[in-house]
Design a protein around this motif. Structure first.
Motif, PDB file in Angstrom:
ATOM      1  N   HIS A  40      55.265  80.078  55.900  1.00 19.94           N
ATOM      2  CA  HIS A  40      54.184  79.823  56.846  1.00 19.94           C
ATOM      3  C   HIS A  40      53.816  78.338  56.783  1.00 19.94           C
ATOM      4  CE1 HIS A  40      53.960  84.145  56.231  1.00 19.94           C
ATOM      5  NE2 HIS A  40      53.181  84.245  57.305  1.00 19.94           N
ATOM      6  N   HIS A  41      53.217  77.838  57.851  1.00 21.72           N
ATOM      7  CA  HIS A  41      52.708  76.476  57.829  1.00 21.72           C
ATOM      8  C   HIS A  41      51.365  76.449  58.556  1.00 21.72           C
ATOM      9  CE1 HIS A  41      53.436  75.482  62.079  1.00 21.72           C
ATOM     10  NE2 HIS A  41      54.532  76.209  61.972  1.00 21.72           N
ATOM     11  N   ALA A  42      50.601  75.409  58.264  1.00 23.26           N
ATOM     12  CA  ALA A  42      49.264  75.295  58.841  1.00 23.26           C
ATOM     13  C   ALA A  42      49.350  74.670  60.228  1.00 23.26           C
ATOM     14  CB  ALA A  42      48.373  74.442  57.931  1.00 23.26           C
ATOM     15  N   HIS A  43      48.644  75.288  61.186  1.00 27.93           N
ATOM     16  CA  HIS A  43      48.592  74.759  62.552  1.00 27.93           C
ATOM     17  C   HIS A  43      47.206  75.041  63.109  1.00 27.93           C
ATOM     18  CE1 HIS A  43      50.117  73.290  66.331  1.00 27.93           C
ATOM     19  NE2 HIS A  43      49.697  74.392  66.943  1.00 27.93           N
ATOM     20  N   PHE A  44      46.492  73.960  63.465  1.00 33.36           N
ATOM     21  CA  PHE A  44      45.124  74.081  63.946  1.00 33.36           C
ATOM     22  C   PHE A  44      44.256  74.864  62.958  1.00 33.36           C
ATOM     23  CE2 PHE A  44      47.199  73.268  68.064  1.00 33.36           C
ATOM     24  CZ  PHE A  44      46.430  72.191  68.487  1.00 33.36           C
ATOM     25  N   GLY A  45      44.508  74.635  61.637  1.00 30.06           N
ATOM     26  CA  GLY A  45      43.676  75.254  60.610  1.00 30.06           C
ATOM     27  C   GLY A  45      44.040  76.672  60.259  1.00 30.06           C
ATOM     28  N   ALA A  46      45.114  77.207  60.802  1.00 30.03           N
ATOM     29  CA  ALA A  46      45.529  78.582  60.508  1.00 30.03           C
ATOM     30  C   ALA A  46      46.973  78.587  60.033  1.00 30.03           C
ATOM     31  CB  ALA A  46      45.364  79.467  61.740  1.00 30.03           C
ATOM     32  N   LEU A  47      47.298  79.595  59.204  1.00 33.44           N
ATOM     33  CA  LEU A  47      48.668  79.770  58.747  1.00 33.44           C
ATOM     34  C   LEU A  47      49.436  80.578  59.777  1.00 33.44           C
ATOM     35  CD1 LEU A  47      48.272  80.514  54.925  1.00 33.44           C
ATOM     36  CD2 LEU A  47      49.076  78.409  56.003  1.00 33.44           C
ATOM     37  N   VAL A  48      50.490  79.998  60.285  1.00 30.03           N
ATOM     38  CA  VAL A  48      51.296  80.667  61.300  1.00 30.03           C
ATOM     39  C   VAL A  48      52.755  80.626  60.871  1.00 30.03           C
ATOM     40  CG1 VAL A  48      49.696  80.088  63.149  1.00 30.03           C
ATOM     41  CG2 VAL A  48      51.570  78.525  62.602  1.00 30.03           C
ATOM     42  N   THR A  49      53.536  81.454  61.497  1.00 31.78           N
ATOM     43  CA  THR A  49      54.966  81.478  61.209  1.00 31.78           C
ATOM     44  C   THR A  49      55.718  81.818  62.490  1.00 31.78           C
ATOM     45  OG1 THR A  49      56.668  82.395  59.734  1.00 31.78           O
ATOM     46  CG2 THR A  49      55.028  83.928  60.583  1.00 31.78           C
ATOM     47  N   ASP A  50      56.982  81.570  62.478  1.00 31.94           N
ATOM     48  CA  ASP A  50      57.866  81.973  63.568  1.00 31.94           C
ATOM     49  C   ASP A  50      59.265  82.119  62.999  1.00 31.94           C
ATOM     50  OD1 ASP A  50      59.334  79.384  63.784  1.00 31.94           O
ATOM     51  OD2 ASP A  50      57.360  78.643  64.389  1.00 31.94           O
ATOM     52  N   PHE A  51      60.179  82.482  63.865  1.00 30.40           N
ATOM     53  CA  PHE A  51      61.520  82.806  63.377  1.00 30.40           C
ATOM     54  C   PHE A  51      62.228  81.595  62.771  1.00 30.40           C
ATOM     55  CE2 PHE A  51      62.505  80.939  67.385  1.00 30.40           C
ATOM     56  CZ  PHE A  51      63.802  80.465  67.292  1.00 30.40           C
ATOM     57  N   THR A  52      61.793  80.379  63.097  1.00 30.83           N
ATOM     58  CA  THR A  52      62.437  79.197  62.519  1.00 30.83           C
ATOM     59  C   THR A  52      62.065  79.000  61.054  1.00 30.83           C
ATOM     60  OG1 THR A  52      60.643  77.708  63.202  1.00 30.83           O
ATOM     61  CG2 THR A  52      62.441  78.084  64.770  1.00 30.83           C
ATOM     62  N   LEU A  53      61.071  79.744  60.565  1.00 28.72           N
ATOM     63  CA  LEU A  53      60.639  79.619  59.171  1.00 28.72           C
ATOM     64  C   LEU A  53      61.216  80.719  58.289  1.00 28.72           C
ATOM     65  CD1 LEU A  53      56.904  78.633  59.694  1.00 28.72           C
ATOM     66  CD2 LEU A  53      58.843  77.143  59.171  1.00 28.72           C
ATOM     67  N   ILE A  54      62.188  81.444  58.790  1.00 33.78           N
ATOM     68  CA  ILE A  54      62.918  82.409  57.960  1.00 33.78           C
ATOM     69  C   ILE A  54      63.949  81.653  57.133  1.00 33.78           C
ATOM     70  CG2 ILE A  54      64.333  84.492  57.959  1.00 33.78           C
ATOM     71  CD1 ILE A  54      63.208  85.146  60.711  1.00 33.78           C
ATOM     72  N   ARG A  55      63.918  81.838  55.832  1.00 35.19           N
ATOM     73  CA  ARG A  55      64.815  81.113  54.940  1.00 35.19           C
ATOM     74  C   ARG A  55      65.811  82.078  54.290  1.00 35.19           C
ATOM     75  NH1 ARG A  55      63.205  77.760  57.748  1.00 35.19           N
ATOM     76  NH2 ARG A  55      61.712  76.103  57.250  1.00 35.19           N
ATOM     77  N   PRO A  56      67.071  81.661  54.202  1.00 39.69           N
ATOM     78  CA  PRO A  56      68.093  82.559  53.623  1.00 39.69           C
ATOM     79  C   PRO A  56      68.008  82.606  52.108  1.00 39.69           C
ATOM     80  CG  PRO A  56      69.074  80.457  54.210  1.00 39.69           C
ATOM     81  CD  PRO A  56      67.642  80.387  54.674  1.00 39.69           C
ATOM     82  N   GLY A  57      68.600  83.643  51.528  1.00 42.63           N
ATOM     83  CA  GLY A  57      68.723  83.778  50.087  1.00 42.63           C
ATOM     84  C   GLY A  57      70.181  83.737  49.664  1.00 42.63           C
ATOM     85  N   ALA A  58      70.410  83.988  48.386  1.00 43.31           N
ATOM     86  CA  ALA A  58      71.770  83.941  47.853  1.00 43.31           C
ATOM     87  C   ALA A  58      72.657  85.002  48.497  1.00 43.31           C
ATOM     88  CB  ALA A  58      71.734  84.117  46.333  1.00 43.31           C
ATOM     89  N   LEU A  59      72.095  86.160  48.821  1.00 47.68           N
ATOM     90  CA  LEU A  59      72.893  87.197  49.478  1.00 47.68           C
ATOM     91  C   LEU A  59      73.356  86.744  50.856  1.00 47.68           C
ATOM     92  CD1 LEU A  59      70.876  90.383  48.467  1.00 47.68           C
ATOM     93  CD2 LEU A  59      73.257  89.892  47.873  1.00 47.68           C
ATOM     94  N   HIS A  60      72.532  85.974  51.557  1.00 47.63           N
ATOM     95  CA  HIS A  60      72.957  85.437  52.858  1.00 47.63           C
ATOM     96  C   HIS A  60      74.128  84.469  52.667  1.00 47.63           C
ATOM     97  CE1 HIS A  60      68.815  86.760  53.735  1.00 47.63           C
ATOM     98  NE2 HIS A  60      69.230  86.934  54.980  1.00 47.63           N
ATOM     99  N   ARG A  61      73.963  83.557  51.708  1.00 46.98           N
ATOM    100  CA  ARG A  61      75.008  82.540  51.515  1.00 46.98           C
ATOM    101  C   ARG A  61      76.311  83.153  51.026  1.00 46.98           C
ATOM    102  NH1 ARG A  61      70.660  80.233  48.866  1.00 46.98           N
ATOM    103  NH2 ARG A  61      71.719  80.405  46.844  1.00 46.98           N
ATOM    104  N   ALA A  62      76.224  84.263  50.285  1.00 43.59           N
ATOM    105  CA  ALA A  62      77.434  84.892  49.741  1.00 43.59           C
ATOM    106  C   ALA A  62      78.026  85.935  50.674  1.00 43.59           C
ATOM    107  CB  ALA A  62      77.104  85.540  48.389  1.00 43.59           C
ATOM    108  N   ARG A  63      77.425  86.130  51.834  1.00 42.50           N
ATOM    109  CA  ARG A  63      77.906  87.158  52.766  1.00 42.50           C
ATOM    110  C   ARG A  63      79.366  86.908  53.128  1.00 42.50           C
ATOM    111  NH1 ARG A  63      77.690  87.374  58.469  1.00 42.50           N
ATOM    112  NH2 ARG A  63      77.538  89.485  59.312  1.00 42.50           N
ATOM    113  N   GLY A  64      80.167  87.960  52.968  1.00 44.94           N
ATOM    114  CA  GLY A  64      81.589  87.835  53.227  1.00 44.94           C
ATOM    115  C   GLY A  64      82.371  87.313  52.040  1.00 44.94           C
ATOM    116  N   GLY A  65      81.702  87.099  50.894  1.00 43.53           N
ATOM    117  CA  GLY A  65      82.387  86.577  49.709  1.00 43.53           C
ATOM    118  C   GLY A  65      81.870  87.247  48.466  1.00 43.53           C
TER     119      GLY A  65
END
Length: 812
Positions: A340-365
């Motif tokens: 999440h990030h602060a915008h106009f004093g509130a915490l908001v999120t959107d799909f661009t703030l989804i972060r991958p994990g090790a399982l994402h990076r290892a997908r297919g391997g």
């Protein structure tokens, strides 16, 4: 029954085979594979060749065995030949923004799509405001505004004309419209109106009332005119926006014509741009009605980020499958997270703030994890199992896993998961998981068990030399001379605790090589010599030897009583080991035994005061079984015996002193003194056979150090199980003392052999009637026990239980 002491030649192990011809390690090639781990390598190859759910691998072995390095090396080789998996990204779902869509793309296309979409937004920021500022569009909007005004005026004019026809004027005032009677083109004043005939006044009033109703209907139709006007303006804006953005989107659609999911997204983007074209105009420089700071704030708004691309998995510039090692497998690092990030004093999120994990990076391997670290992180183990079972990656906020409410967040579409997980851990943890987690055997069916030690063969010795060469080269150390390699080889056997084997602890071997290089550097040598290895090992022993030296000093001063000369009844020097910081050293201890008339009890004092462990107590109970079976098979055992480690103030565990305890007990029963210059290690069974124990090298050296400090006179030595002879890897000073005859080591197989060495008397073998010869140790033991039995009869002491049961009660 005479037992010959071991000769130094029997204990000196051969060095490298003559076939291993080299002068320094520079002459040897690197060792590519692991040292002597064929079993584990075959298991890993099987796991790599078995894609699909459930065929995860658990690699277990001792620390320092190179588990992680072996796994990574094999996986990287397999990954280089595997197919490169697809990219994956999240795109905004314009119909339901809380549920971003996961889209798979060919390798390398995700970054290109993100760059294209970023470029599209940047161009739209310029093209759309420019199109709206064009003269044609402004003229069209002005025309529409003029049409609206004309429509308004026409509607009002119709009412005005009807009013004029009735002699009434429609007046526009600051607060709206009004009606007034007129005469000769002039508005009649109120006073003049009241002077008119009554019927005229009534007619005018009726006409004005009717006209007001007409005017109200006309004014109520104005919003419809404005609505139609706004629709026309919106349509004009859509046409302009489509003209400005259409060719840009058409170009992208041609570029991604082979990806239907991207084409569908581009169509949705076009519709959203046309519906929300005002967002591209909010921060335009031409919007001069807004303050500059507000224009800047609107220009930085994240609203237009919904057209972006969140690349979760990218394989651009890579070939083969990924191999990922996660050193901190938290829930977020493993399965991804939503920021999440602060915008106009509130915490908001959107799909661009989804972060991958090790399982994402290892997908297919492959994903390599430390089992202990995964289990130590909250929710990480459960999330790993869930992802492997469902074969999909689902990002959940931690508060949802706890079942508590949290801030409004996203629900990203799950990403299909194909991955093989390799856990690296110790054996104990594997056994616990196998017993306590029923899902573990289903998900990790392959076990790769690394060897603790490998047999010494000519081939393995040469591979060990190549391993040393590899370590030296990779660490940029000096080459080692052949004699230095043989000295490291000897230390590897010592670490293995077996002269016929080599340790698989690569880390410890590497430490020895590095420390020897340091000694060579201090001496100014360009090649590491054997004396450098010896100096490094001596320095290591000194660094870790504070407790050992203090114990030796207390023994020399007599604070800890350990006799190394003379003879004592019921007293034997037992050998134990003490470990601290991974270093082990031997410590001699006095074991004493006392006997008296009793009920067949052999009391373990250590057990009675809760200092003895169960294995040690088991060894003491075996002594009672031995006594009853050999000496009192046909009559009750009527003695009470107590055995103790003197000056022992910590726990005692293990059965390696059970033979020494039995010697002390037999000495106390027979009244035969035992040579104090000898120390004993080894366990014993109920039949009197001496069995192998651990750490015999450290035990022998510990007693040797005590004897050397007091002066070696040729009468000192150690009795150890014959089965332990291959495990001896002694220091050079101990071997020198054996060569000079000032210290000896006797391998014994039975208690009788040890009795003869300790007492100097024959042990004595039973005749056909089971009687032992008089004057032998066994004869004296049997005679004393018979005397105790007669004494018990005189005192009318009735034993209450057989030997084994009596020993059990005495122990507990």
């Amino acid at each position: 029954m005479a037992v010959a002491p071991l000769s130094p030649g029997m204990l000196r192990r051969p060095g490298l085979s003559p076939d291993a011809a080299f002068e320094t390690t520079d002459d040897l090639p690197d060792l590519e594979g692991p040292l002597g781990q064929d079993r584990a390598v075959a298991a890993l190859r099987f796991a790599i060749a078995m894609p699909g759910p459930g065929w995860g691998a658990y690699v277990m072995g001792p620390p320092g065995s190179g588990r992680h390095a072996l796994v990574l090396r094999m996986l990287e080789r397999a990954a280089a030949e595997a197919e490169t998996p697809s990219d994956c990204c999240y795109l905004n779902d314009f119909a339901e923004p809380r549920r971003p869509r996961a889209v798979e793309l060919p390798p390398g296309r995700a970054l290109a799509l993100r760059a294209d979409m970023d470029r599209l937004v940047a161009e739209l920021r310029v093209a759309i405001p420019a199109a709206f500022e064009s003269a044609d569009h402004r003229a069209r909007l002005q025309l529409l505004d003029h049409e609206l005004e004309e429509a308004r005026e026409r509607a009002v004019d119709e009412v005005r004309q009807r009013a004029n026809a009735r002699g009434i004027a429609l007046l526009r005032t600051p607060i709206g419209f009004g009606f007034a009677p007129v005469k000769d083109g002039e508005v009649i004043e109120p006073d003049a109106f009241h002077e008119l005939p009554e019927e005229v006044q009534e007619r005018v009033k009726r006409d004005i009332t009717q006209l007001q109703a007409d005017l109200q209907r006309t004014l109520r139709s104005m919003p419809d005119l404005e609505r139609r006007h706004r629709e026309k303006v919106k349509e004009a804006n859509r046409e302009v926006a489509l003209h400005a953005a259409g060719h840009l989107l058409d170009e992208l659609q041609r570029r991604y014509a082979d990806l239907p999911a991207v084409l569908a997204h581009l169509d949705a983007v076009q519709l959203d741009v046309l519906e929300n074209v005002h967002e591209f105009l909010a921060g335009a420089d031409g919007d001069s009605d807004l303050p500059a700071q507000l224009r800047k704030l609107l220009a930085d708004t994240p609203a237009l980020q919904r057209y972006g691309v969140n690349v979760m998995i990218d394989h651009s510039g890579h070939t083969g499958a990924p191999v990922v090692q996660e050193d901190l497998p938290t829930l977020a690092n493993l399965a991804g997270r939503i920021e999440h990030h602060a915008h106009f004093g509130a915490l908001v999120t959107d799909f661009t703030l989804i972060r991958p994990g090790a399982l994402h990076r290892a997908r297919g391997g492959w994903l390599v994890l430390d089992a202990r670290k995964v289990l130590a992180q909250p929710f990480a183990w459960d999330e790993l199992k869930r992802a492997l079972r469902s074969r999909e990656l689902r990002i959940e906020p931690p508060e949802r896993l706890l079942g508590i409410g949290g801030t409004s967040s996203l629900e990203p579409q799950p990403i299909p998961l194909e991955v093989q997980v390799v856990l690296v851990g110790d054996r104990f943890l594997h056994h616990l998981l196998s017993v306590l987690d029923p899902e573990f055997p289903e998900l990790f069916k392959v076990v790769a068990d690394l060897e603790d030690a490998i047999p010494r063969t000519a081939a393995n010795d040469l591979d060990f030399a190549r391993l040393v060469a590899t370590i030296a080269r990779r660490a940029r150390l000096r080459p080692l001379a052949r004699e230095a390699v043989e000295r490291v080889l000897q230390e590897a056997s010592r670490l293995a605790g077996d002269a016929t084997r080599l340790t698989a602890d690569v880390a410890s071997v590497s430490d020895v090589v590095v420390e020897a290089d340091h000694e060579a550097d201090a001496a100014g040598r360009s090649v590491v010599a054997a004396r450098d290895v010896t100096a490094a090992l001596a320095a290591r022993e000194r660094r870790a030897g504070r407790l050992r030296d203090e114990l030796q000093e207390e023994i020399r001063r007599g604070t800890l009583v350990v006799e190394t000369s003379g003879a004592r009844v019921g007293q034997v020097n037992g050998l134990s080991v003490v470990g601290i910081g991974g270093r082990w050293f031997g410590r001699p201890s006095r074991i004493t035994a006392r006997v008296r008339l009793g009920r067949g009890e052999v009391v373990d004092i250590e057990r009675e005061v809760a200092l003895g462990g169960p294995i040690h107590s088991k060894g003491v109970l075996i002594l009672a079984g031995f006594l009853g079976g050999r000496y009192s098979a046909d009559r009750p055992l009527t003695l009470a015996a107590s055995i103790v480690f003197e000056q022992s103030y910590s726990g005692v565990e293990g059965d390696s002193a059970s033979s020494a305890e039995l010697y002390a007990l037999l000495s106390a029963i027979a009244g035969v003194p035992v040579r104090q210059g000898l120390a004993v290690t080894g366990s014993v069974d109920q039949l009197g056979r001496v069995q192998a124990v651990g750490a015999v090298t450290e035990k022998v050296e510990g007693f040797f150090d005590v004897c050397r400090a007091r002066g070696l006179d040729g009468t000192q030595g150690v009795l150890l199980p014959a089965a332990n002879v291959p495990h001896l890897v002694l220091r050079e000073d101990v071997l020198a003392a054996l060569q000079e005859g000032t210290f000896r080591i006797w391998p014994v197989e039975t208690i009788d052999e040890g009795l003869e060495l300790l007492t100097g008397l024959p042990a004595g073998a039973p005749d056909d009637a089971g009687r032992f010869p008089a004057g032998t140790v066994n004869g004296r033991v049997a005679a004393r026990l018979e005397a105790l039995s007669e004494q018990a009869r005189r005192f009318m002491i009735a034993p209450v239980a057989p030997v084994a049961e009596g020993g059990g009660r005495g122990d507990g």
